[in-house]
Design a protein around this motif. Structure first.
Motif, PDB file in Angstrom:
ATOM      1  N   LEU A  17     -48.817   0.803 -16.184  1.00  0.00           N
ATOM      2  CA  LEU A  17     -47.483   1.330 -15.884  1.00  0.00           C
ATOM      3  C   LEU A  17     -47.178   2.572 -16.714  1.00  0.00           C
ATOM      4  O   LEU A  17     -46.756   3.602 -16.173  1.00  0.00           O
ATOM      5  CB  LEU A  17     -46.423   0.264 -16.133  1.00  0.00           C
ATOM      6  N   GLY A  18     -47.363   2.479 -18.025  1.00  0.00           N
ATOM      7  CA  GLY A  18     -47.073   3.629 -18.878  1.00  0.00           C
ATOM      8  C   GLY A  18     -47.883   4.850 -18.492  1.00  0.00           C
ATOM      9  O   GLY A  18     -47.377   5.979 -18.488  1.00  0.00           O
ATOM     10  N   GLY A  19     -49.159   4.642 -18.131  1.00  0.00           N
ATOM     11  CA  GLY A  19     -49.999   5.757 -17.702  1.00  0.00           C
ATOM     12  C   GLY A  19     -49.499   6.386 -16.414  1.00  0.00           C
ATOM     13  O   GLY A  19     -49.497   7.613 -16.272  1.00  0.00           O
ATOM     14  N   MET A  20     -49.078   5.551 -15.457  1.00  0.00           N
ATOM     15  CA  MET A  20     -48.527   6.076 -14.201  1.00  0.00           C
ATOM     16  C   MET A  20     -47.289   6.923 -14.462  1.00  0.00           C
ATOM     17  O   MET A  20     -47.134   8.025 -13.921  1.00  0.00           O
ATOM     18  CB  MET A  20     -48.141   4.930 -13.264  1.00  0.00           C
ATOM     19  N   VAL A  21     -46.394   6.392 -15.297  1.00  0.00           N
ATOM     20  CA  VAL A  21     -45.155   7.109 -15.587  1.00  0.00           C
ATOM     21  C   VAL A  21     -45.455   8.436 -16.276  1.00  0.00           C
ATOM     22  O   VAL A  21     -44.882   9.482 -15.934  1.00  0.00           O
ATOM     23  CB  VAL A  21     -44.221   6.243 -16.447  1.00  0.00           C
ATOM     24  N   ALA A  26     -45.615  14.343 -16.059  1.00  0.00           N
ATOM     25  CA  ALA A  26     -46.399  15.568 -16.247  1.00  0.00           C
ATOM     26  C   ALA A  26     -46.416  16.393 -14.968  1.00  0.00           C
ATOM     27  O   ALA A  26     -46.299  17.625 -15.009  1.00  0.00           O
ATOM     28  CB  ALA A  26     -47.819  15.212 -16.684  1.00  0.00           C
ATOM     29  N   GLU A  27     -46.565  15.727 -13.826  1.00  0.00           N
ATOM     30  CA  GLU A  27     -46.563  16.427 -12.539  1.00  0.00           C
ATOM     31  C   GLU A  27     -45.232  17.121 -12.285  1.00  0.00           C
ATOM     32  O   GLU A  27     -45.178  18.158 -11.616  1.00  0.00           O
ATOM     33  CB  GLU A  27     -46.861  15.450 -11.408  1.00  0.00           C
ATOM     34  N   ALA A  28     -44.155  16.535 -12.826  1.00  0.00           N
ATOM     35  CA  ALA A  28     -42.823  17.110 -12.650  1.00  0.00           C
ATOM     36  C   ALA A  28     -42.458  18.071 -13.787  1.00  0.00           C
ATOM     37  O   ALA A  28     -41.314  18.543 -13.858  1.00  0.00           O
ATOM     38  CB  ALA A  28     -41.786  15.999 -12.571  1.00  0.00           C
ATOM     39  N   ASP A  29     -43.421  18.370 -14.667  1.00  0.00           N
ATOM     40  CA  ASP A  29     -43.215  19.287 -15.794  1.00  0.00           C
ATOM     41  C   ASP A  29     -42.109  18.823 -16.731  1.00  0.00           C
ATOM     42  O   ASP A  29     -41.342  19.642 -17.267  1.00  0.00           O
ATOM     43  CB  ASP A  29     -42.914  20.706 -15.284  1.00  0.00           C
ATOM     44  N   GLN A  32     -42.943  15.463 -22.728  1.00  0.00           N
ATOM     45  CA  GLN A  32     -42.966  14.091 -23.237  1.00  0.00           C
ATOM     46  C   GLN A  32     -43.978  13.993 -24.367  1.00  0.00           C
ATOM     47  O   GLN A  32     -44.886  14.811 -24.498  1.00  0.00           O
ATOM     48  CB  GLN A  32     -43.356  13.115 -22.122  1.00  0.00           C
ATOM     49  N   ARG A  33     -43.822  12.981 -25.172  1.00  0.00           N
ATOM     50  CA  ARG A  33     -44.848  12.588 -26.124  1.00  0.00           C
ATOM     51  C   ARG A  33     -45.286  11.171 -25.768  1.00  0.00           C
ATOM     52  O   ARG A  33     -44.488  10.387 -25.249  1.00  0.00           O
ATOM     53  CB  ARG A  33     -44.351  12.677 -27.567  1.00  0.00           C
ATOM     54  N   HIS A  44     -55.186  12.271 -20.556  1.00  0.00           N
ATOM     55  CA  HIS A  44     -55.333  13.648 -21.043  1.00  0.00           C
ATOM     56  C   HIS A  44     -54.411  14.547 -20.224  1.00  0.00           C
ATOM     57  O   HIS A  44     -54.747  14.988 -19.128  1.00  0.00           O
ATOM     58  CB  HIS A  44     -56.789  14.099 -20.937  1.00  0.00           C
ATOM     59  N   LEU A  45     -53.229  14.799 -20.782  1.00  0.00           N
ATOM     60  CA  LEU A  45     -52.218  15.597 -20.097  1.00  0.00           C
ATOM     61  C   LEU A  45     -51.975  16.871 -20.893  1.00  0.00           C
ATOM     62  O   LEU A  45     -51.946  16.844 -22.133  1.00  0.00           O
ATOM     63  CB  LEU A  45     -50.914  14.802 -19.962  1.00  0.00           C
ATOM     64  N   PRO A  46     -51.787  17.994 -20.208  1.00  0.00           N
ATOM     65  CA  PRO A  46     -51.610  19.273 -20.912  1.00  0.00           C
ATOM     66  C   PRO A  46     -50.340  19.300 -21.747  1.00  0.00           C
ATOM     67  O   PRO A  46     -49.294  18.799 -21.323  1.00  0.00           O
ATOM     68  CB  PRO A  46     -51.556  20.293 -19.775  1.00  0.00           C
ATOM     69  N   ASN A  47     -50.466  19.883 -22.934  1.00  0.00           N
ATOM     70  CA  ASN A  47     -49.311  20.114 -23.814  1.00  0.00           C
ATOM     71  C   ASN A  47     -48.510  18.843 -24.083  1.00  0.00           C
ATOM     72  O   ASN A  47     -47.276  18.872 -24.145  1.00  0.00           O
ATOM     73  CB  ASN A  47     -48.399  21.193 -23.219  1.00  0.00           C
TER      74      ASN A  47
END
Length: 283
Positions: A17-21, A26-29, A32-33, A44-47
């Protein structure tokens, strides 16, 4: 700690769940941390800064949450100390200055819940409120994703659900709902949402749907509560695990989980998946 870190934190980022969220945000820019016990397994998500911590480690949790305003708190893995560990994490969040906690609870959470683990969720909800934090509680029904695993090697689902109905929800629909809330958190302060699928079904219907989609012969055998607890003990489960497993079915038998909610559609603008549609999508 740098003061330019994102003010939104997502826990359980290595879990389903946490990974999906995290990926949806990230897709919506949405900045987040990510927090989890093991950073090596983080998406592995940018920035996106990552922090290793656990709910029971108040010192590390407090450091990881410095500067966070909104916290997505995925309930901890089931264990005998979950309620206390989650209280410890909430203490850390408050000390770090967190203002709003979005917590993944359970449908009908109450102090005397038939489902024993539902009582942990009630305790956490009450502790969040008692600490003066803004809250959003996502009270989801059982995940559709786990239902196939209920069948044993012989193709039989066994448990004390009787002919009670419940409204299981796809984990992806919970993730979409959570991402929407976290994108606009102030709109959802001090709200409770019940997240379900579009229909209430019996465990016998679950077996029939699984049979139809998978082509396997899946059936349901109703047990008494005592039979269910004893069977889990014989399989090697500890007492608390055996009781938790059996009472999850018993909660279905009582009708506590039969409510069908439209909150997923209200939050996301898209109707939730039925159990059969979820299975077909996974095929």
């Amino acid at each position: 700690m740098p003061n330019d870190l994102p003010e939104l934190a997502v826990t359980g980022a290595t879990g389903a769940l946490g990974g999906m969220v995290a990926r949806l945000l990230a897709e919506a820019d949405v900045p987040q941390r990510l927090l989890a016990r093991h950073t090596a397994r983080m998406p592995h998500l940018p920035n996106t800064p990552v922090f290793a911590t656990s709910y029971a480690d108040r010192e590390h949790a407090e450091r990881a949450l410095q500067g966070v305003k909104t916290l997505f708190m995925v309930s901890a893995a089931e264990n005998p100390y979950r309620a206390q560990d989650q209280r410890t994490f909430i203490d850390a969040a408050k000390e770090a200055g967190v203002q709003h906690v979005v917590y993944t609870s359970f449908m009908g959470a109450a102090p005397h819940d038939v489902f024993t683990l539902g009582r942990d969720h009630w305790d956490t909800e009450e502790y969040i409120k008692a600490n003066g934090l803004k809250y959003t509680f996502l009270r989801n029904c059982f995940y559709q994703d786990i239902l196939p695993s209920f069948a044993g090697r012989d193709g039989v689902i066994r448990g004390p659900a009787a002919d009670g109905k419940f409204a299981p929800v796809a984990r992806s629909d919970v993730a979409r709902s959570a991402a929407r809330i976290l994108t606009f958190p102030r709109e959802h302060e001090d709200r409770i949402y019940t997240l379900t699928g579009p229909q209430a079904i019996t465990m016998e219907q679950v077996a029939k749907i699984l049979s139809r989609v998978t082509g396997e012969d899946i059936t349901y055998h109703a047990e008494s509560l005592d039979e269910a607890v004893e069977s889990r003990r014989r399989a090697g489960a500890s007492d608390w695990q055996a009781v938790a497993w059996a009472t999850s079915y018993a909660a279905i038998a009582t009708g506590e989980l039969s409510q069908v909610s439209d909150d997923v559609a209200l939050l996301t603008g898209v109707a939730p998946l039925s159990f059969e549609d979820h299975l077909l999508r996974e095929e």
